[in-house]
Structure formats: structure tokens, C-alpha cells
Design a protein around this motif. Structure first.
Motif, PDB file in Angstrom:
ATOM      1  N   PRO A 148       0.838  -1.214   0.000  1.00  0.00           N
ATOM      2  CA  PRO A 148       0.000   0.000   0.000  1.00  0.00           C
ATOM      3  C   PRO A 148       0.868   1.256   0.000  1.00  0.00           C
ATOM      4  O   PRO A 148       1.969   1.287   0.548  1.00  0.00           O
ATOM      5  N   TYR A 149       0.341   2.298  -0.610  1.00  0.00           N
ATOM      6  CA  TYR A 149       1.067   3.564  -0.685  1.00  0.00           C
ATOM      7  C   TYR A 149       0.129   4.706  -0.307  1.00  0.00           C
ATOM      8  O   TYR A 149      -1.062   4.704  -0.630  1.00  0.00           O
ATOM      9  N   SER A 150       0.671   5.693   0.415  1.00  0.00           N
ATOM     10  CA  SER A 150      -0.130   6.766   0.995  1.00  0.00           C
ATOM     11  C   SER A 150       0.582   8.095   0.840  1.00  0.00           C
ATOM     12  O   SER A 150       1.711   8.168   0.353  1.00  0.00           O
ATOM     13  N   VAL A 151      -0.092   9.172   1.280  1.00  0.00           N
ATOM     14  CA  VAL A 151       0.410  10.539   1.131  1.00  0.00           C
ATOM     15  C   VAL A 151       0.538  11.199   2.499  1.00  0.00           C
ATOM     16  O   VAL A 151      -0.356  11.081   3.342  1.00  0.00           O
ATOM     17  N   LEU A 152       1.647  11.907   2.709  1.00  0.00           N
ATOM     18  CA  LEU A 152       1.835  12.753   3.883  1.00  0.00           C
ATOM     19  C   LEU A 152       1.892  14.201   3.418  1.00  0.00           C
ATOM     20  O   LEU A 152       2.706  14.558   2.561  1.00  0.00           O
ATOM     21  N   ASP A 153       1.030  15.046   3.969  1.00  0.00           N
ATOM     22  CA  ASP A 153       0.916  16.433   3.543  1.00  0.00           C
ATOM     23  C   ASP A 153       0.995  17.333   4.774  1.00  0.00           C
ATOM     24  O   ASP A 153       0.636  16.923   5.874  1.00  0.00           O
ATOM     25  N   ALA A 154       1.453  18.569   4.567  1.00  0.00           N
ATOM     26  CA  ALA A 154       1.494  19.540   5.670  1.00  0.00           C
ATOM     27  C   ALA A 154       0.805  20.839   5.283  1.00  0.00           C
ATOM     28  O   ALA A 154       1.013  21.856   5.951  1.00  0.00           O
ATOM     29  N   ALA A 155      -0.004  20.814   4.221  1.00  0.00           N
ATOM     30  CA  ALA A 155      -0.689  22.017   3.738  1.00  0.00           C
ATOM     31  C   ALA A 155       0.309  23.163   3.568  1.00  0.00           C
ATOM     32  O   ALA A 155       0.194  24.212   4.222  1.00  0.00           O
ATOM     33  N   PRO A 156       1.308  23.005   2.697  1.00  0.00           N
ATOM     34  CA  PRO A 156       2.332  24.042   2.546  1.00  0.00           C
ATOM     35  C   PRO A 156       1.764  25.332   1.955  1.00  0.00           C
ATOM     36  O   PRO A 156       0.906  25.308   1.073  1.00  0.00           O
ATOM     37  N   VAL A 157       2.254  26.449   2.480  1.00  0.00           N
ATOM     38  CA  VAL A 157       1.869  27.767   1.982  1.00  0.00           C
ATOM     39  C   VAL A 157       3.035  28.304   1.157  1.00  0.00           C
ATOM     40  O   VAL A 157       4.092  28.632   1.702  1.00  0.00           O
ATOM     41  N   THR A 158       2.861  28.375  -0.133  1.00  0.00           N
ATOM     42  CA  THR A 158       3.936  28.803  -1.018  1.00  0.00           C
ATOM     43  C   THR A 158       4.011  30.334  -1.077  1.00  0.00           C
ATOM     44  O   THR A 158       3.040  31.040  -0.780  1.00  0.00           O
ATOM     45  N   GLU A 159       5.171  30.826  -1.464  1.00  0.00           N
ATOM     46  CA  GLU A 159       5.341  32.273  -1.631  1.00  0.00           C
ATOM     47  C   GLU A 159       4.320  32.787  -2.640  1.00  0.00           C
ATOM     48  O   GLU A 159       4.126  32.201  -3.698  1.00  0.00           O
ATOM     49  N   GLY A 160       3.644  33.887  -2.270  1.00  0.00           N
ATOM     50  CA  GLY A 160       2.640  34.460  -3.149  1.00  0.00           C
ATOM     51  C   GLY A 160       1.251  33.883  -2.976  1.00  0.00           C
ATOM     52  O   GLY A 160       0.320  34.282  -3.682  1.00  0.00           O
TER      53      GLY A 160
END
Length: 329
Positions: free
Chosen positions: A3-15
């Protein structure tokens, strides 16, 4: 197929803004769901301009409400910041809204600096009570017993899988002793990966939660149609790590053409050590790298991370990574 999954941190990009970050995370979660990813986990951080996942239970509800089948959870809730009862109530609520789809991962670090940790939980002295806090939290998910004074409403009697997270040996040993599933942060703590796996598997005791050990390993993956483009996209994550080393984390920066002009030799060595478990390249490179990593460590599941500035490129990276699993099935 693993199985494969996603880890996210809700990144806020410049702009961009946190609101746009949340929209991108939901689009990515829907994309991952369509590609067959098993879970979509979000990580709690505080006082970091480039990460918008502070109110993690709220964000999990946003992602779960906008998807249909993928499991959504915390990777994780930093338990020293919270009262166990409140966490049980929050995730009991989520599990009631989205039955069979919510995971609760627990971490021992505060996910921030000392001053912010104090602001979050003013009367907390440290993480020494983490084992007892975990057991208290587990208790709130048990069916209510006669005479029980405090209960989680909702929460009591609900099936909310609890995971322990770690980047050292402490949580590996605790997860084994409690018979809980374990997720290790090999994407930024590579040197401890092998020993943590050994400790967890050796110390594992079957429990009502889990009959056999189950471990997720996190892995950075940055994939593109060419090696050169993947290496360029990867410079965003490299810059993020340098900013942490320098003590001035900010918004997520765009990639640069010459990373060597950005960092010092000492910073380069530190970042390369922290990111040594990163697979960067084209589709063939990613397939080979993922399969080699899985063969070496034998995880039960892989959780892919990878901070990429451009949202379309981010989605495409996860598309290429998914093919590495499905093409090997």
C-alpha cells in the motif's frame, strides 16, 4: 502490492495564502484517491508561516468531507500540545462523520518551538507523560463502563485506529509494547530507520488493536518527466531545510536553478544527510528507488512526502510515484 499513501502539511507557497493551500490539499487528496493511494495524512505544526496544518482536526474534516474512499488522518497530532480527552472528542467526532475512514497518529514532539509550545499548553512541563497520555487517550475510545466519571462524547466505543509516530527509538519501543501500528519519519530521520524497525518488531506484543506488527515508513519522492526537472523541483525542499537550519523558516520558496549558490558546504552536508532517503528523478528512477527502498526495509506500507512549489508539478509527481507501485503489481 505494498500500500502507498500521502503525507501532507498544507504548505503555503510564496505568493499564496493558507486558504489557497487548503484548496490545493483537497485537490491533491482527490487526485491521490483516484490514483489508489490508501491514506492521506496531515501533520500538525505551529508558528510556521509555510505550513498551514495547525488546526489539524479541522483540516482533516475538510479533506474527508471532500473525498469519498481514501482514509484521512493525522500524521500526526502532537499529543503534548493537547489534553487526551479533547483529542478523543475531536477524532470521535470525525469518525462519526466519516465512519471507517479516520486515522489518529500521535507524536511526542510539540511540532514547534519552545515558546509556542508554552503558548499552546501553558501548564505543560514536557513530553515525559506521553506514554500515560497515550494510554489515557486509548481508554476514551473503549466502551463506557458503569460508573465511569469522564467519557468522550462522541468517541467512546468507536473504532478509531491509533498509530504512534516517531523519529527516534522511543515511540518505536512504546508502539511495540502497546501493540499499536507504528509510522517512522524516515523522510527526515534516515539514520535511525533500521534500528527503529528492529526495536518495534522485536518489542511488539499482540494486542486487541493489532495481532502482528505493522509499520509505515515515510519517504520523500520528487518525480518529473526528466531527471533535470526533478532535481530542480527538489531545490524547494532543500531550501526549506536550510531555512530551518538557519532558524528562519518562511513561506515555501520556488525552485532555483543553482542550489549550490544558496547554501554553505556545512548546510549542504546537513541537508543531504537529513534527506538521504529522497528519491528524485524521472519515472524509471522513481520506480527503481521505491522498489529498492521497500526491498531493503520491508515496510508494510509506504507514505510519500515531497514538497513541490508548483501544484501541477506536485500532482504529476504523485502520479508518477503511483505508477511505480501499480506497474510492479
Amino acid at each position: 502490492m505494498i500500500p502507498y499513501s500521502v503525507l501532507d502539511a498544507a504548505p503555503v507557497t510564496e505568493g499564496s495564502t493558507p486558504s489557497e493551500s487548503f484548496e490545493r490539499s483537497l485537490k491533491l487528496a482527490r487526485h491521490a484517491e483516484a490514483l489508489g493511494y490508501k491514506r492521506y495524512w496531515l501533520a500538525e505544526h505551529h508558528n510556521m508561516p509555510g505550513i498551514a496544518s495547525a488546526a489539524i482536526a479541522v483540516l482533516i474534516g475538510h479533506i474527508a468531507g471532500g473525498t469519498s474512499t481514501i482514509r484521512v488522518g493525522a500524521g500526526g497530532v502532537m499529543l503534548p500540545n493537547h489534553a487526551p480527552l479533547q483529542v478523543a472528542e475531536q477524532f470521535g467526532t470525525l469518525a462519526s462523520l466519516y465512519p471507517g475512514r479516520i486515522d489518529l497518529g500521535l507524536g511526542r514532539a510539540p511540532g514547534t518551538d519552545g515558546a509556542t509550545a508554552h503558548a499552546l499548553r501553558r501548564y505543560f512541563d514536557g513530553a515525559d507523560t506521553f506514554p500515560s497520555d497515550v494510554e489515557e487517550l486509548l481508554h476514551y475510545f473503549h466502551p463506557v463502563k458503569p460508573g465511569q466519571t469522564v467519557q468522550a462524547v462522541p468517541g467512546a466505543g468507536l473504532d478509531v485506529p491509533v498509530w504512534l509516530l516517531g523519529s527516534s527509538l522511543f515511540s518505536a519501543q512504546l508502539a511495540g509494547a502497546l501493540g499499536l501500528p507504528f509510522a517512522f519519519a524516515s523522510h527526515f530521520a534516515p539514520t535511525m530507520t533500521e534500528e527503529a524497525l528492529i526495536r518495534y518488531r522485536q518489542d511488539f506484543r499482540p494486542s486487541k488493536y493489532l495481532a502482528e506488527p505493522y509499520v509505515i515508513l515515510a519517504l520523500n519522492v520528487v518525480a518529473a518527466d526528466s531527471r533535470a526537472e526533478a532535481r530542480r523541483l527538489f531545490t524547494t525542499l532543500q531550501q526549506v531545510f536550510v531555512s530551518v537550519i538557519r532558524g528562519n523558516p518562511g513561506l515555501i520558496p520556488p525552485p532555483v536553478d543553482d542550489i549550490e549558490a544558496f547554501w554553505t558546504p556545512q548546510e549542504k552536508a546537513m541537508v543531504e544527510q537529513s534527506l538521504s532517503y529522497a528519491i528524485v528523478g524521472d519515472a524509471a528512477d522513481v520506480h527503481e528507488g521505491i522498489m529498492a527502498f521497500a526491498a531493503k526495509h520491508r515496510p508494510d506500507e509506504l507514505m510519500l512526502s515531497g514538497t513541490i512549489f508548483d501544484h501541477a508539478a506536485h500532482r504529476h509527481s504523485f502520479t508518477l510515484a503511483a505508477r511505480a507501485f501499480t506497474d510492479n503489481a
